[in-house]
Design an enzyme around this catalytic site. Structure first.
Site, PDB file in Angstrom:
ATOM      1  N   HIS A 218       0.784  -1.007   0.064  1.00 50.96           N
ATOM      2  CA  HIS A 218       0.037  -0.080  -0.056  1.00 50.96           C
ATOM      3  C   HIS A 218       1.034   1.128   0.012  1.00 50.96           C
ATOM      4  O   HIS A 218       1.907   1.298   0.936  1.00 50.96           O
ATOM      5  CB  HIS A 218      -0.848   0.084   1.194  1.00 50.96           C
ATOM      6  CG  HIS A 218      -1.751   1.184   1.390  1.00 50.96           C
ATOM      7  ND1 HIS A 218      -1.606   2.198   2.222  1.00 50.96           N
ATOM      8  CD2 HIS A 218      -2.747   1.811   0.484  1.00 50.96           C
ATOM      9  CE1 HIS A 218      -2.721   3.277   2.219  1.00 50.96           C
ATOM     10  NE2 HIS A 218      -3.116   3.136   0.909  1.00 50.96           N
ATOM     11  N   SER A 219       0.433   2.193  -0.903  1.00 49.86           N
ATOM     12  CA  SER A 219       0.893   3.737  -0.734  1.00 49.86           C
ATOM     13  C   SER A 219       2.684   3.557  -0.979  1.00 49.86           C
ATOM     14  O   SER A 219       3.126   2.957  -1.601  1.00 49.86           O
ATOM     15  CB  SER A 219       0.841   4.408   0.287  1.00 49.86           C
ATOM     16  OG  SER A 219       0.718   5.443   0.147  1.00 49.86           O
ATOM     17  N   ILE A 220       3.304   3.921  -0.113  1.00 49.52           N
ATOM     18  CA  ILE A 220       4.818   4.191  -0.297  1.00 49.52           C
ATOM     19  C   ILE A 220       5.343   2.821   0.080  1.00 49.52           C
ATOM     20  O   ILE A 220       6.549   2.626  -0.148  1.00 49.52           O
ATOM     21  CB  ILE A 220       5.503   5.428   0.676  1.00 49.52           C
ATOM     22  CG1 ILE A 220       6.757   5.957   0.109  1.00 49.52           C
ATOM     23  CG2 ILE A 220       5.364   5.115   1.913  1.00 49.52           C
ATOM     24  CD1 ILE A 220       6.798   6.362  -1.368  1.00 49.52           C
TER      25      ILE A 220
ATOM     26  N   GLY B 145       2.531   4.752  -3.934  1.00 51.54           N
ATOM     27  CA  GLY B 145       3.054   6.016  -3.581  1.00 51.54           C
ATOM     28  C   GLY B 145       4.235   6.693  -4.122  1.00 51.54           C
ATOM     29  O   GLY B 145       4.772   7.587  -3.741  1.00 51.54           O
TER      30      GLY B 145
ATOM     31  N   HIS C 281      -8.181   6.641  -0.529  1.00 56.33           N
ATOM     32  CA  HIS C 281      -6.664   6.144  -0.448  1.00 56.33           C
ATOM     33  C   HIS C 281      -6.396   4.815   0.362  1.00 56.33           C
ATOM     34  O   HIS C 281      -5.555   4.138   0.103  1.00 56.33           O
ATOM     35  CB  HIS C 281      -5.502   7.205   0.065  1.00 56.33           C
ATOM     36  CG  HIS C 281      -4.096   6.795  -0.015  1.00 56.33           C
ATOM     37  ND1 HIS C 281      -3.353   6.063  -1.197  1.00 56.33           N
ATOM     38  CD2 HIS C 281      -3.212   6.948   0.872  1.00 56.33           C
ATOM     39  CE1 HIS C 281      -2.399   5.905  -1.003  1.00 56.33           C
ATOM     40  NE2 HIS C 281      -1.787   6.307   0.160  1.00 56.33           N
TER      41      HIS C 281
END
Ligand SMILES: *[C@@H]1O[C@H](CO)[C@@H](O)[C@H](O)[C@H]1NC(C)=O
Ligand SMILES: *[C@@H]1O[C@H](CO)[C@@H](O)[C@H](O)[C@H]1NC(C)=O
Ligand SMILES: *[C@@H]1O[C@H](CO)[C@@H](O)[C@H](O)[C@H]1NC(C)=O
Ligand SMILES: *[C@@H]1O[C@H](CO)[C@@H](O)[C@H](O)[C@H]1NC(C)=O
Ligand SMILES: *[C@@H]1O[C@H](CO)[C@@H](O)[C@H](O)[C@H]1NC(C)=O
Length: 385
Positions: A217-219, A244, A362
């Site tokens: 997820h994300s970064i 991310g 997000h």
């Protein structure tokens, strides 16, 4: 005597159960049933090293890995390894802030062996390495509200108005928001050190558990990409929920404003070395320019220009990004896909709305329709294993 004591305890528990409110944080009470799927849990630390300090030898850079095994047994050929995003930890894959079944449990239900990682420096992944991991704030309540749980209130990008899936109001004072905000913890501002420890321990983990699907997820998407570079034969597929690591830039503050951009990730999508062809020894050999119109609904992106260098190792691993229709990422995730495709990676982009899954911000994997998002991940794995 013993059995009658047990009986009275059980009767008391039963009486308490009938009276107990099990919503939200109240579910911590002994009488409340878990929403999670029946599983076994083990933990391990992988990688790391001893570093001599004045007081004695210290352990640096080991990665915390939790192993969840479905009680009904594993029936999928490849494990799934979960990589959390910035400012949070592996708990993000467990029961949701409104105490519904968590993402890891959905994967257990499909029969996967599941591993949850806490990144080095974070959560139970923190080590005695106080020198290299300079820490910074994970997420303020303001960032969380505007960026994740209630972007519709500030309307920084038009798609924010479609956000409907966060459970509760998404602002402070709502118990679900407060429970979610409480999961944020500091993250390191030295991603170079973190990437190096994560990629070293990550390939060790995969060599122990075999080729696996990496879900990030994300970064957190930095790490599966680096493992795809370093040990592609051990990565069965790379599934990124709202990655991310946008090429060469980060968004800060107003995530959709062009003034909120700062340069980042000199190797394109990572801070540390990845293999390019033609080979380069320094990231400064990459040349890139901003392309595309820039609007609040659809951002401009950095793409390579001049000699196009290919990510030849990363291209060996199947890559997919999943994006929610109301997330800030819907305005710039094309930058990730376009950059990877230009670099020779057959990156796939699943816009969740195209699967009839709408209204996600997000943190879609925590939102009301999270079971459907788990279903998309499962379907992609089935189609690619
Ligand atoms: C750390 O370990 C090394 C190697 O075993 C040893 O030589 C050294 O004395 C240890 N350092 C301290 C401070 O105990
Ligand atoms: C694996 O087990 C789960 C849970 O029992 C079941 O839903 C799924 O269909 C099974 N899958 C395979 C490939 O056998
Ligand atoms: C990150 O840590 C490494 C190792 O301590 C150091 O060499 C580097 O300068 C640091 N980078 C930043 C941006 O602080
Ligand atoms: C963010 O920036 C955009 C574009 O500059 C602007 O339209 C919007 O009002 C800003 N939103 C916030 C919350 O500051
Ligand atoms: C967004 O911009 C990219 C170029 O950066 C372009 O390829 C794409 O078609 C645009 N998408 C929309 C929905 O306008």
């Amino acid at each position: 005597m013993i059995s009658s004591t047990l009986l009275s305890v059980a009767t008391l528990a039963g009486a308490a159960l009938a009276a107990v409110d099990c919503t939200g944080v109240n579910a911590i009470a002994p009488g409340c049933a878990s929403q999670e799927s029946l599983h076994y849990r083990d933990f391990f630390y992988i990688g790391g090293r001893y570093v001599a300090g004045a007081a004695g030898n210290l352990t640096y850079d080991q990665v915390y890995v939790e192993k969840l095994t479905p009680a009904s047994g594993v029936n999928q050929s490849h494990p799934v390894v979960l990589y959390h995003g910035g400012g949070t930890s592996g708990v993000t894959w467990l029961n949701t802030p409104d105490n519904r079944k968590g993402f890891a449990s959905h994967l257990l239900d499909y029969g996967y062996q599941v591993y949850i990682v806490d990144q080095t420096s974070v959560g139970r992944g923190s080590s005695e390495n106080l020198n290299d991991y300079v820490m910074r704030i994970g997420s303020t309540a303001e960032i969380t509200e505007k960026g994740f749980t209630a972007p519709e209130l500030t309307n920084a990008y038009p798609q924010s108005q479609e956000h409907t899936q966060w459970p509760g109001t998404g602002v402070r004072g709502d118990p679900i928001f407060d429970a979610f905000e409480s999961t944020f913890i500091p993250l390191t501002s030295n991603l170079t050190v973190q990437e190096l420890s994560m990629r070293s321990a990550g390939c060790q983990l995969l060599s122990l558990i075999g080729p696996s699907f990496l879900v990030s997820h994300s970064i957190g998407a930095l790490h599966p990409l680096l493992l795809s570079n370093d040990c592609p034969q051990l990565v069965a597929g790379n599934i990124n929920l709202e990655p991310g690591n946008i090429p060469f830039q980060s968004y800060v503050g107003n995530a959709t404003s062009s003034v909120g951009r700062t340069s980042a990730r000199p190797w394109g999508m990572t801070n540390t070395y990845v293999t390019y062809e033609p080979a380069i020894s320094s990231s400064s050999e990459l040349t890139y320019e901003l392309v595309g119109d820039d609007t609040p609904a659809n951002r401009s992106c950095y793409m390579q220009t001049g000699t196009i260098h290919k990510l030849t190792e990363i291209a060996k691993v199947k890559y997919v990004a999943l994006t929610g229709s109301a997330s800030p990422h819907i305005t710039y995730e094309h930058c990730v896909i376009d950059f990877l495709q230009q670099a020779g990676v057959a990156a796939e982009w699943i816009k969740l709305a195209d699967k009839g899954i709408t209204g996600n911000g997000h943190f879609g994997y925590l939102e009301k329709n999270s079971p459907q998002i788990a279903g998309v991940v499962h379907d992609w794995i089935q189609a690619n294993c």
